[in-house]
Design an enzyme around this catalytic site. Structure first.
Site, PDB file in Angstrom:
ATOM      1  N   GLY A 161      -6.268  -8.153   0.369  1.00 32.81           N
ATOM      2  CA  GLY A 161      -5.549  -7.010   0.045  1.00 32.81           C
ATOM      3  C   GLY A 161      -4.355  -7.203  -1.284  1.00 32.81           C
ATOM      4  N   ALA A 174       3.262 -12.313  -2.131  1.00 34.57           N
ATOM      5  CA  ALA A 174       4.132 -12.940  -0.916  1.00 34.57           C
ATOM      6  C   ALA A 174       5.576 -12.652  -0.845  1.00 34.57           C
ATOM      7  CB  ALA A 174       4.037 -14.713  -1.048  1.00 34.57           C
ATOM      8  N   LYS A 212     -11.703 -10.883  -8.529  1.00 35.39           N
ATOM      9  CA  LYS A 212     -10.386 -10.507  -9.160  1.00 35.39           C
ATOM     10  C   LYS A 212      -9.457 -11.270  -9.724  1.00 35.39           C
ATOM     11  CE  LYS A 212      -7.311 -11.504  -5.610  1.00 35.39           C
ATOM     12  NZ  LYS A 212      -5.890 -12.013  -5.913  1.00 35.39           N
ATOM     13  N   ASP A 247      -6.435  -4.674  -5.278  1.00 35.67           N
ATOM     14  CA  ASP A 247      -6.070  -6.183  -5.720  1.00 35.67           C
ATOM     15  C   ASP A 247      -6.263  -6.344  -6.855  1.00 35.67           C
ATOM     16  OD1 ASP A 247      -4.969  -8.313  -4.782  1.00 35.67           O
ATOM     17  OD2 ASP A 247      -6.434  -9.102  -3.652  1.00 35.67           O
ATOM     18  N   SER A 260       1.099 -12.844 -11.001  1.00 34.60           N
ATOM     19  CA  SER A 260      -0.239 -13.539 -11.043  1.00 34.60           C
ATOM     20  C   SER A 260      -0.211 -14.969 -11.881  1.00 34.60           C
ATOM     21  CB  SER A 260      -1.345 -12.610 -11.238  1.00 34.60           C
ATOM     22  OG  SER A 260      -2.394 -13.298 -11.263  1.00 34.60           O
ATOM     23  N   ARG A 261      -0.745 -16.117 -10.968  1.00 35.29           N
ATOM     24  CA  ARG A 261      -1.020 -17.189 -11.768  1.00 35.29           C
ATOM     25  C   ARG A 261      -2.059 -17.139 -12.485  1.00 35.29           C
ATOM     26  NH1 ARG A 261       0.294 -21.233  -7.250  1.00 35.29           N
ATOM     27  NH2 ARG A 261      -0.651 -19.645  -5.901  1.00 35.29           N
ATOM     28  N   ASN A 262      -3.258 -16.356 -12.238  1.00 36.02           N
ATOM     29  CA  ASN A 262      -4.488 -15.947 -12.799  1.00 36.02           C
ATOM     30  C   ASN A 262      -4.280 -15.232 -14.086  1.00 36.02           C
ATOM     31  OD1 ASN A 262      -6.432 -17.064 -10.819  1.00 36.02           O
ATOM     32  ND2 ASN A 262      -5.484 -15.666  -9.650  1.00 36.02           N
TER      33      ASN A 262
END
Length: 266
Positions: free
Chosen positions: A98, A102, A147, A197, A207-209
């Site tokens: 989901g 962190a 995602k 998500d 988000s590292r992406n």
């Protein structure tokens, strides 16, 4: 209940906090962060095991996984897994996924997850954490993989809000089509593990992406990106997904990230 958390990265620690808040005793296994704790020690008398290791390490990890531990109820929290058959030998297996960073979980901010079994739902649900129940295990896994890839594309398009909105809308539609084609329930893409998500990962610098996509737009090489960001789950997943013409966004992102793709002839 004693619970073993296999993987003590940021997300593993965040999930561990939820379980601790719910009154469970959590023991971590991570050969890099807890080198003195063996997997047998971490799982001793555990009533449940949560797997939260990076997706690119999962297959090798399971190849050496002790057989006796497969009988313990196991919950996969790793995103980026596309093959549910990896867990065919686990008689009590489920997944949880989901939109949750962190750091925000650690701070006690609310989060919503999708769980594939009531057991997982019971362990994690509390006043902070809402749990949706969905028995489409494959769909949950596929959403958690796709995602991350789409977030790379979102980062690349993030210089235009109009372009971003259109991109996310098309990514959501493409996710539903991908689930349908691959034997999952396309409606799973409407849940927290899907649309929730997708939106979070595609719109946040945490988000590292997403950051990977922005760096690609700015002209950084893949070596520079991997060197700075270390683990980028979307990059790990790109070689695993279908990129035929039915999924134009996946195809574009794969090309952007250097995957060689043959042009389809009709």
């Amino acid at each position: 209940m004693n619970i073993a958390m296999l993987g003590a990265g940021a997300f593993g620690k965040a999930l561990g906090k939820i379980l601790t808040d719910n009154g469970h005793a959590v023991k971590y296994y991570d050969p890099f962060l807890y080198p003195d704790v063996s997997i047998d020690q971490a799982c001793f008398e555990a009533g449940a095991i949560v797997i939260a290791i990076p997706s690119n390490a999962l297959e090798d990890f399971l190849a050496n996984y002790p057989d006796y531990l497969r009988k313990t109820p196991t919950i996969l929290a790793t995103k980026g897994v596309m093959n549910a058959d990896l867990f065919a030998s686990f008689p009590q297996f489920s997944a949880i996924s989901g939109p949750a960073f962190a750091g925000e979980i650690i701070e006690g901010k609310p989060a919503t997850f999708t769980a594939s079994a009531p057991f997982a739902m019971g362990l994690f649900k509390n006043d902070q954490v809402e749990i949706e129940l969905c028995d489409d295990l494959l769909g949950i896994l596929l959403c958690g993989t796709l995602k991350n890839i789409y977030a790379i594309g979102a980062g690349y398009h993030s210089n235009s809000e109009n372009s971003m909105a259109s991109f996310i809308q098309h990514a959501h539609s493409e996710t539903k089509a991908y689930l349908h084609t691959h034997g999952a329930n396309p409606e799973t893409a409407e849940l927290a593990c899907g649309l929730g998500d997708l939106i979070l990962t595609c719109t946040n610098d945490t988000s590292r992406n997403f950051t990977c996509g922005r760096m690609l737009y700015d002209g950084h090489s893949m070596d520079e990106i991997r060197g700075e960001l270390k683990t980028v789950e979307g990059l790990n997943a790109i070689p695993l997904v279908d990129v035929d013409n039915k999924y134009p966004l996946l195809r574009q992102i794969a090309k952007l990230c250097g995957r060689e793709i043959e042009e389809e002839v009709f």
